[in-house]
Design a protein around this motif. Structure first.
Motif, PDB file in Angstrom:
ATOM      1  N   VAL A  87       0.849  -1.189   0.000  1.00 27.68           N
ATOM      2  CA  VAL A  87       0.000   0.000   0.000  1.00 27.68           C
ATOM      3  C   VAL A  87       0.886   1.241   0.000  1.00 27.68           C
ATOM      4  O   VAL A  87       2.014   1.210   0.523  1.00 27.68           O
ATOM      5  CB  VAL A  87      -0.945  -0.015   1.224  1.00 27.68           C
ATOM      6  CG1 VAL A  87      -0.167   0.053   2.523  1.00 27.68           C
ATOM      7  CG2 VAL A  87      -1.983   1.081   1.139  1.00 27.68           C
ATOM      8  N   GLN A  88       0.377   2.306  -0.561  1.00 27.28           N
ATOM      9  CA  GLN A  88       1.135   3.556  -0.577  1.00 27.28           C
ATOM     10  C   GLN A  88       1.008   4.276   0.760  1.00 27.28           C
ATOM     11  O   GLN A  88       0.024   4.082   1.488  1.00 27.28           O
ATOM     12  CB  GLN A  88       0.614   4.463  -1.698  1.00 27.28           C
ATOM     13  CG  GLN A  88       0.906   3.939  -3.089  1.00 27.28           C
ATOM     14  CD  GLN A  88       0.505   4.925  -4.169  1.00 27.28           C
ATOM     15  OE1 GLN A  88      -0.255   5.863  -3.929  1.00 27.28           O
ATOM     16  NE2 GLN A  88       1.011   4.721  -5.374  1.00 27.28           N
ATOM     17  N   PRO A  89       1.980   5.103   1.086  1.00 29.02           N
ATOM     18  CA  PRO A  89       1.867   5.892   2.329  1.00 29.02           C
ATOM     19  C   PRO A  89       0.564   6.678   2.357  1.00 29.02           C
ATOM     20  O   PRO A  89       0.146   7.241   1.351  1.00 29.02           O
ATOM     21  CB  PRO A  89       3.086   6.820   2.256  1.00 29.02           C
ATOM     22  CG  PRO A  89       4.086   6.058   1.439  1.00 29.02           C
ATOM     23  CD  PRO A  89       3.275   5.322   0.407  1.00 29.02           C
ATOM     24  N   GLY A  90      -0.063   6.678   3.526  1.00 32.86           N
ATOM     25  CA  GLY A  90      -1.358   7.328   3.679  1.00 32.86           C
ATOM     26  C   GLY A  90      -2.532   6.426   3.403  1.00 32.86           C
ATOM     27  O   GLY A  90      -3.683   6.796   3.677  1.00 32.86           O
ATOM     28  N   GLY A  91      -2.266   5.253   2.874  1.00 34.12           N
ATOM     29  CA  GLY A  91      -3.336   4.320   2.548  1.00 34.12           C
ATOM     30  C   GLY A  91      -3.796   3.501   3.740  1.00 34.12           C
ATOM     31  O   GLY A  91      -3.328   3.691   4.872  1.00 34.12           O
ATOM     32  N   SER A  92      -4.701   2.579   3.475  1.00 32.20           N
ATOM     33  CA  SER A  92      -5.292   1.750   4.521  1.00 32.20           C
ATOM     34  C   SER A  92      -5.272   0.278   4.138  1.00 32.20           C
ATOM     35  O   SER A  92      -5.300  -0.064   2.945  1.00 32.20           O
ATOM     36  CB  SER A  92      -6.753   2.170   4.764  1.00 32.20           C
ATOM     37  OG  SER A  92      -6.842   3.496   5.216  1.00 32.20           O
ATOM     38  N   LEU A  93      -5.230  -0.549   5.152  1.00 32.52           N
ATOM     39  CA  LEU A  93      -5.368  -1.996   4.996  1.00 32.52           C
ATOM     40  C   LEU A  93      -6.146  -2.531   6.182  1.00 32.52           C
ATOM     41  O   LEU A  93      -6.115  -1.945   7.266  1.00 32.52           O
ATOM     42  CB  LEU A  93      -4.011  -2.700   4.942  1.00 32.52           C
ATOM     43  CG  LEU A  93      -3.203  -2.664   3.646  1.00 32.52           C
ATOM     44  CD1 LEU A  93      -1.837  -3.314   3.870  1.00 32.52           C
ATOM     45  CD2 LEU A  93      -3.940  -3.342   2.511  1.00 32.52           C
ATOM     46  N   ARG A  94      -6.806  -3.658   5.968  1.00 29.97           N
ATOM     47  CA  ARG A  94      -7.521  -4.323   7.057  1.00 29.97           C
ATOM     48  C   ARG A  94      -7.056  -5.768   7.133  1.00 29.97           C
ATOM     49  O   ARG A  94      -7.210  -6.532   6.186  1.00 29.97           O
ATOM     50  CB  ARG A  94      -9.032  -4.268   6.827  1.00 29.97           C
ATOM     51  CG  ARG A  94      -9.861  -4.790   7.999  1.00 29.97           C
ATOM     52  CD  ARG A  94     -11.331  -4.535   7.749  1.00 29.97           C
ATOM     53  NE  ARG A  94     -12.157  -4.820   8.913  1.00 29.97           N
ATOM     54  CZ  ARG A  94     -12.941  -5.880   9.025  1.00 29.97           C
ATOM     55  NH1 ARG A  94     -12.997  -6.770   8.046  1.00 29.97           N
ATOM     56  NH2 ARG A  94     -13.667  -6.068  10.100  1.00 29.97           N
ATOM     57  N   LEU A  95      -6.479  -6.110   8.271  1.00 33.42           N
ATOM     58  CA  LEU A  95      -6.031  -7.482   8.508  1.00 33.42           C
ATOM     59  C   LEU A  95      -7.117  -8.263   9.229  1.00 33.42           C
ATOM     60  O   LEU A  95      -7.843  -7.720  10.074  1.00 33.42           O
ATOM     61  CB  LEU A  95      -4.751  -7.493   9.340  1.00 33.42           C
ATOM     62  CG  LEU A  95      -3.569  -6.680   8.806  1.00 33.42           C
ATOM     63  CD1 LEU A  95      -2.361  -6.874   9.732  1.00 33.42           C
ATOM     64  CD2 LEU A  95      -3.232  -7.063   7.391  1.00 33.42           C
ATOM     65  N   SER A  96      -7.195  -9.546   8.899  1.00 37.45           N
ATOM     66  CA  SER A  96      -8.152 -10.435   9.545  1.00 37.45           C
ATOM     67  C   SER A  96      -7.440 -11.669  10.054  1.00 37.45           C
ATOM     68  O   SER A  96      -6.443 -12.113   9.469  1.00 37.45           O
ATOM     69  CB  SER A  96      -9.249 -10.857   8.562  1.00 37.45           C
ATOM     70  OG  SER A  96      -9.958  -9.746   8.065  1.00 37.45           O
ATOM     71  N   CYS A  97      -7.965 -12.232  11.125  1.00 40.45           N
ATOM     72  CA  CYS A  97      -7.413 -13.463  11.683  1.00 40.45           C
ATOM     73  C   CYS A  97      -8.559 -14.291  12.239  1.00 40.45           C
ATOM     74  O   CYS A  97      -9.349 -13.791  13.049  1.00 40.45           O
ATOM     75  CB  CYS A  97      -6.398 -13.149  12.773  1.00 40.45           C
ATOM     76  SG  CYS A  97      -5.777 -14.594  13.653  1.00 40.45           S
ATOM     77  N   VAL A  98      -8.627 -15.522  11.809  1.00 37.84           N
ATOM     78  CA  VAL A  98      -9.654 -16.438  12.303  1.00 37.84           C
ATOM     79  C   VAL A  98      -8.982 -17.538  13.101  1.00 37.84           C
ATOM     80  O   VAL A  98      -8.048 -18.191  12.607  1.00 37.84           O
ATOM     81  CB  VAL A  98     -10.462 -17.055  11.151  1.00 37.84           C
ATOM     82  CG1 VAL A  98     -11.511 -18.008  11.696  1.00 37.84           C
ATOM     83  CG2 VAL A  98     -11.110 -15.961  10.315  1.00 37.84           C
ATOM     84  N   ALA A  99      -9.454 -17.715  14.324  1.00 33.47           N
ATOM     85  CA  ALA A  99      -8.906 -18.750  15.203  1.00 33.47           C
ATOM     86  C   ALA A  99      -9.859 -19.937  15.247  1.00 33.47           C
ATOM     87  O   ALA A  99     -11.070 -19.769  15.359  1.00 33.47           O
ATOM     88  CB  ALA A  99      -8.701 -18.192  16.598  1.00 33.47           C
ATOM     89  N   SER A 100      -9.314 -21.114  15.183  1.00 35.68           N
ATOM     90  CA  SER A 100     -10.133 -22.317  15.266  1.00 35.68           C
ATOM     91  C   SER A 100      -9.384 -23.378  16.052  1.00 35.68           C
ATOM     92  O   SER A 100      -8.158 -23.371  16.125  1.00 35.68           O
ATOM     93  CB  SER A 100     -10.479 -22.839  13.869  1.00 35.68           C
ATOM     94  OG  SER A 100      -9.310 -23.184  13.160  1.00 35.68           O
TER      95      SER A 100
END
Length: 116
Positions: free
Chosen positions: A12-25
């Protein structure tokens, strides 16, 4: 066997956004703490954000006001919304689940690269 599966990393470029996800099982998994850590090349792993069972949160100083940790209603998935990303946020991000005292689990890590 407990398994943590992360997703959402990328470039991603500076100033941008990301969303991380984690699923536990896993059978009989008790989740008391959900968290995200990161490790940049040549640096130690550091805490990014944590959420306790009661919903209380804690953030690393460098991400306060930019990152937000949340979870689903079942408590087995944790998310990290990352806004206003900076090059210094570049790292491998790891999902962490704290279960019984002294018992914790880690995901395999997802790369986040912030670069123009």
């Amino acid at each position: 066997q407990v398994r943590l599966v992360e997703s959402g990393g990328g470039l991603v470029q500076p100033g941008g956004s990301l969303r991380l996800s984690c699923v536990a099982s896993g059978n009989r998994l008790t989740v008391n703490v959900l968290g995200w850590y990161r490790q940049a090349p040549g640096k130690e792993r550091e805490m990014v954000a944590r959420m306790l069972l009661n919903g209380a949160t804690r953030y690393g100083d460098s991400v306060k006001g930019r990152f937000n940790i949340s979870r689903n209603k079942y408590g087995n998935s944790v998310f990290l919304q990352m806004n206003d990303l900076k090059p210094e946020d570049t790292a491998v991000y790891y999902c962490n689940v704290g279960s019984a005292p002294g018992v914790e689990y880690w995901g395999q890590g997802t790369q986040v690269t912030v670069s123009s």
